[in-house]
Design an enzyme around this catalytic site. Sequence first.
Site, short mmCIF file in Angstrom:
data_model
loop_
_atom_site.label_atom_id
_atom_site.label_comp_id
_atom_site.label_asym_id
_atom_site.label_seq_id
_atom_site.Cartn_x
_atom_site.Cartn_y
_atom_site.Cartn_z
N TYR A 125 0.36 5.85 -0.69
CA TYR A 125 -0.53 4.81 -1.23
C TYR A 125 -0.08 3.47 -0.69
CZ TYR A 125 -2.48 1.31 -4.35
OH TYR A 125 -3.13 0.21 -4.84
N GLU A 213 -6.99 -1.68 -0.45
CA GLU A 213 -6.35 -0.49 -1.02
C GLU A 213 -6.64 0.70 -0.12
OE1 GLU A 213 -5.84 0.89 -5.47
OE2 GLU A 213 -7.77 1.60 -4.72
#
Length: 403
Positions: A125, A213
């Site tokens: 991530y 993101e």
Amino acid sequence: MNIHEYQAKNILKSYGVAIQEGKVAKSPKGAVEEAKLLTKETGTEWFVVKAQIHAGGRGKGTVKETGSHGVVLAKGIDKIEEIVKGIVGGTLVTKQTGEDGKKVNKVLIAQDVYYPGDCEPEEYYMGVLLNRETGRNVIMYSTEGGMDIETVAEETPHLIHKEEIDPKVGIQPFQARKIAFNLGLEGKAFKEMTKFVTALYNAYEGTDSSMFEINPVLKTSDSRIIAVDAKVNIDDNALYRHPDFKELRDLSEENSDEIEAGKHDLNFIKLDGNVGCMVNGAGLAMATMDIIKLSGGDPANFLDVGGAANAVTVEAGFRIILRDPNVKAILLNIFGGIVRCDRVAAGVVEAYKSIGEINIPVIVRLQGTNAVEGKELIDNSGLKVHSAITLQEAADLVEKVMK
């Protein structure tokens, strides 16, 4: 301004960020043709069909009409058409859309990047955003890619790392290497990650975004580092510096009331409560919503009319709020600083007459410049409007009309 995954990936690619290649289609037949082109360009034989909506959780989401998920693996071009039929035109419901879901108008046909090789693929991530407490940008990253970062933060917070970047100097090589090291990478993957992180940060700054993101960032089986997904939010206040970004806006993905509010320079956000509120100033709006909660109601919206409220903006605000069938009362809370309270009061009277009869209670609280004169205008208008001077009076009136 939110944009679609495929648009975000195109931006990332223009800054040198390695991405999962793909092509956009609006129909099953078109998807097949795009898949053929993608095969010629990348050599891929398997594909990932991804619904393009402004919401996360698509892979676990469900299309109401067909039961299909929003992200589906197609093991060959011959599978594409049937899969796309189950997605395009349907309503995709995810954790972020609510029960109403969002209509899918297009899909991204992406290359399958989870191919066999020398090692197992690994997911990470990575996000870039502003830390408002320190005034610095921060890169958040974790080895737990492919999962909801909120879940990771709650259950295993030690697996989330943060690297703050001084915006005066930008990301430094040692910081990119530190991130790659903390992710446990080495060799080719280590070098690829340092390039990826640097390019990603430069894309974030170069586009004046408020958030990037990437979940997941993938280390492929041959140690390439690529963005498999991309969620980008561009700062509306910086769009004047990026006129080409305006065409990326997809109005079909936005709330119609919020679009209408934007036409009148109103800041409007739809909420789920029963008391509409119209305020000038974001801080006062937050305080007003607190008042509504303390008085036993729930805010139905955030609506900031700005410092130059007049009859036109007030009327537009009233009309937008009244579209919500859940609204049982409206609280207009104005502080007279830049704008005089009597001017706003006159605007309320004009708007009230223009709209016609309003069948729910309207509470007008005025404070600041010419507040007394504004209250007199409201009280003498003959309209069914409750006026208040103090916050407590406004709170008491909200509580009274909600009973």
